[in-house]
Enzyme design. Structure first.
Site, PDB file in Angstrom:
ATOM      1  N   ARG A  35       7.950 -23.833  -3.751  1.00  0.00           N
ATOM      2  CA  ARG A  35       6.688 -24.263  -4.371  1.00  0.00           C
ATOM      3  C   ARG A  35       6.643 -25.769  -4.608  1.00  0.00           C
ATOM      4  NH1 ARG A  35       5.697 -19.101  -8.383  1.00  0.00           N
ATOM      5  NH2 ARG A  35       4.653 -17.864  -6.800  1.00  0.00           N
ATOM      6  N   LYS A 198       0.070   2.228  -2.099  1.00  0.00           N
ATOM      7  CA  LYS A 198      -1.041   3.075  -2.547  1.00  0.00           C
ATOM      8  C   LYS A 198      -2.400   2.654  -2.027  1.00  0.00           C
ATOM      9  CE  LYS A 198       0.919   4.670  -6.878  1.00  0.00           C
ATOM     10  NZ  LYS A 198       0.815   4.597  -8.328  1.00  0.00           N
ATOM     11  N   GLY A 354       0.754  -9.846  -2.452  1.00  0.00           N
ATOM     12  CA  GLY A 354       1.733  -8.896  -2.975  1.00  0.00           C
ATOM     13  C   GLY A 354       3.102  -9.031  -2.347  1.00  0.00           C
ATOM     14  N   GLY A 377      -1.326 -12.690  -6.001  1.00  0.00           N
ATOM     15  CA  GLY A 377      -2.560 -12.183  -6.598  1.00  0.00           C
ATOM     16  C   GLY A 377      -3.793 -12.918  -6.106  1.00  0.00           C
TER      17      GLY A 377
HETATM   18  P1  AMP Z   1       2.322  -3.138  -2.048  1.00  0.00           P
HETATM   19  O1  AMP Z   1       2.806  -3.995  -3.173  1.00  0.00           O
HETATM   20  O2  AMP Z   1       1.157  -2.278  -2.387  1.00  0.00           O
HETATM   21  O3  AMP Z   1       2.131  -3.936  -0.777  1.00  0.00           O
HETATM   22  O4  AMP Z   1       3.445  -2.057  -1.776  1.00  0.00           O
HETATM   23  C1  AMP Z   1       4.700  -2.430  -1.311  1.00  0.00           C
HETATM   24  C2  AMP Z   1       5.631  -1.285  -1.534  1.00  0.00           C
HETATM   25  O5  AMP Z   1       5.224  -0.157  -0.798  1.00  0.00           O
HETATM   26  C3  AMP Z   1       7.023  -1.605  -1.081  1.00  0.00           C
HETATM   27  O6  AMP Z   1       7.843  -1.685  -2.205  1.00  0.00           O
HETATM   28  C4  AMP Z   1       7.400  -0.432  -0.181  1.00  0.00           C
HETATM   29  O7  AMP Z   1       8.669   0.060  -0.442  1.00  0.00           O
HETATM   30  C5  AMP Z   1       6.363   0.599  -0.550  1.00  0.00           C
HETATM   31  N1  AMP Z   1       6.162   1.596   0.531  1.00  0.00           N
HETATM   32  C6  AMP Z   1       5.874   1.373   1.802  1.00  0.00           C
HETATM   33  N2  AMP Z   1       5.856   2.530   2.498  1.00  0.00           N
HETATM   34  C7  AMP Z   1       6.136   3.529   1.649  1.00  0.00           C
HETATM   35  C8  AMP Z   1       6.286   4.944   1.770  1.00  0.00           C
HETATM   36  N3  AMP Z   1       6.105   5.558   2.930  1.00  0.00           N
HETATM   37  N4  AMP Z   1       6.592   5.638   0.665  1.00  0.00           N
HETATM   38  C9  AMP Z   1       6.763   5.010  -0.505  1.00  0.00           C
HETATM   39  N5  AMP Z   1       6.632   3.681  -0.694  1.00  0.00           N
HETATM   40  C10 AMP Z   1       6.328   2.948   0.382  1.00  0.00           C
END
Ligand code: AMP
Length: 396
Positions: A35, A198, A354, A377
């Site tokens: 940074r 999610k 993220g 964010g």
């Molecule tokens: P995000 O912050 O929403 O981009 O989510 C990232 C997280 O999603 C990471 O920590 C991954 O381990 C998790 N992730 C990716 N694929 C899967 C999966 N099939 N089942 C559970 N967690 C997952």
């Protein structure tokens, strides 16, 4: 869009909002200087013009109270080394200490102010506090993308005290251009790869992006909500039952907007959420009970590869598997490799938001994509189509 290049800083004091919220070890050494490195071009431009730079930032979450552990004095030496100028330090970001330090500041010099968040007024976006900050400089420069989505005193409110004399620093201008390139002016076909855990956390992004892209690749944990909604068997995979209707609606919207959606056809399933679990490749809609999909399978990756290689503009947000576990990182690494190949063939690729940046850094793709966003964010909110307050304040 006014950038730092529209100003000559000779004899001027630039009040620069930087993002020096860097990680420190237990001895207060900076463990990742990215940074600070990223703010260097903006600071040097001011100095080379013959002006002086007053740097303001937050560090950690002191919650409005002075906390020696989160003093920016800890990073003064590191900033000096990176900028190549001995940086002075003011023990408060407003009031007599700051004003006297600024009064003594000569052209060519750099002053770092104490942590903005030692004052609760910073995060409240207090106008009087912003006015006090504004007294310290002649020109306001915002170069902190990581906090541009916050309407804080130093990131947004302060700008109103510089009606003519405000601009974006190089880093923030680069972020804005990169996002524009994907969301507005990107050469077609435009492909978004959205992964992560999610659907619920990505829904606004998906809805906004359907108007901008030709292809939407969905991966990671989100997959299973879509697959189950379409009648598939997802075993014990992560799945948001209450979002299944939404998933079907997204697919309908995509069809109406002529966006091609690619969802995994096969996955690497495990009998436990554990790196040492037993694994097997299975069709995505026939995952046995007791098993959960944790990474993309080979047929899926082949399809994703063809889409990515045919793309001219690529946005990547979110891993396609549980990349933190070595045995389920292969899909995410493969996606990085395909984006690398497409980028080498002339595509523009942006990674951000993220966890994606962590994945890109972990696997060494940082220099292989066109741009890696510095704001988690702030990037997510930009992809959701929101105008960030810190950006709007300069454009006003
Ligand atoms: P995000 O912050 O929403 O981009 O989510 C990232 C997280 O999603 C990471 O920590 C991954 O381990 C998790 N992730 C990716 N694929 C899967 C999966 N099939 N089942 C559970 N967690 C997952």
């Amino acid at each position: 869009m006014k950038t730092i290049d529209d100003f000559n800083f000779e004899g001027k004091k630039a009040l620069i909002r930087v993002d020096f919220n860097v990680p420190l070890d237990s001895n207060f050494n900076v463990t990742d200087t990215s940074r600070i490195d990223a703010a260097k071009p903006t600071i040097l431009k001011v100095l080379e013009d013959g002006g002086s730079a007053i740097l303001m930032s937050h560090l950690g979450r002191p919650d409005g109270k002075a906390n020696p552990d989160m003093s920016l004095s800890h990073i003064c030496e590191t900033v000096s080394e990176i900028i190549g100028v001995q940086v002075k330090f003011a023990e408060n970001c407003v009031g007599t200490a700051a004003e006297e330090a600024v009064a003594n500041l000569q052209d060519g010099e750099v002053l770092l102010l104490e942590n903005l968040r030692f004052h609760a007024e910073e995060e409240k976006g207090d106008e009087k506090f912003a006015e006090a900050l504004s007294k310290l400089g002649d020109i306001y420069v915002n170069d902190a993308f990581g906090t541009a989505h916050r309407a804080h005193a130093s990131t947004t409110i302060v700008a109103k005290f510089f009606p003519e004399n405000k601009c974006f620093g190089y880093l923030l201008a680069k972020e804005i251009k990169a996002i524009d390139k994907v969301m507005q002016t990107g050469e077609k076909p435009v492909t978004a790869i959205l992964g992560g855990a999610k659907v619920s956390s990505k829904i606004t992004i998906i809805e906004n992006i359907l108007d901008k892209v030709d292809n939407l690749i969905i991966g990671g944990g989100m997959t299973y909500t879509f697959v189950k909604a379409k009648g598939g068997k997802v075993g014990d995979s992560i799945c948001e039952d209450d979002k299944m209707e939404l998933a079907l609606d997204i697919l309908k919207q995509a069809e109406a907007k002529n966006v091609k959606v690619y969802i995994p056809v096969d996955v690497l399933a495990a009998d436990d959420f554990n790196n040492a679990a037993n694994t097997q490749f299975v069709d995505v809609d026939k995952i046995p009970d007791g098993w959960q999909g944790l990474d993309a399978g080979p047929k899926t990756l082949e399809i994703f590869k063809q889409v990515i290689l045919a793309s001219k503009t690529i946005l990547w947000n979110g891993p396609v598997g549980v990349f933190e576990m070595e045995n389920f990182a292969k899909g995410t690494i493969a996606i990085g490799n395909y984006i690398d190949e497409a980028t080498q063939a002339g595509a523009f690729s942006l990674v951000g938001g993220g966890d994606s940046v962590a994945a890109v850094k972990q696997f060494g793709f940082e220099d292989k994509v066109s741009y890696v966003s510095t704001g988690g964010g702030a990037m997510l909110e930009s992809l959701e189509g929101r105008t960030l307050p810190g950006i709007a304040a300069i454009l006003d």
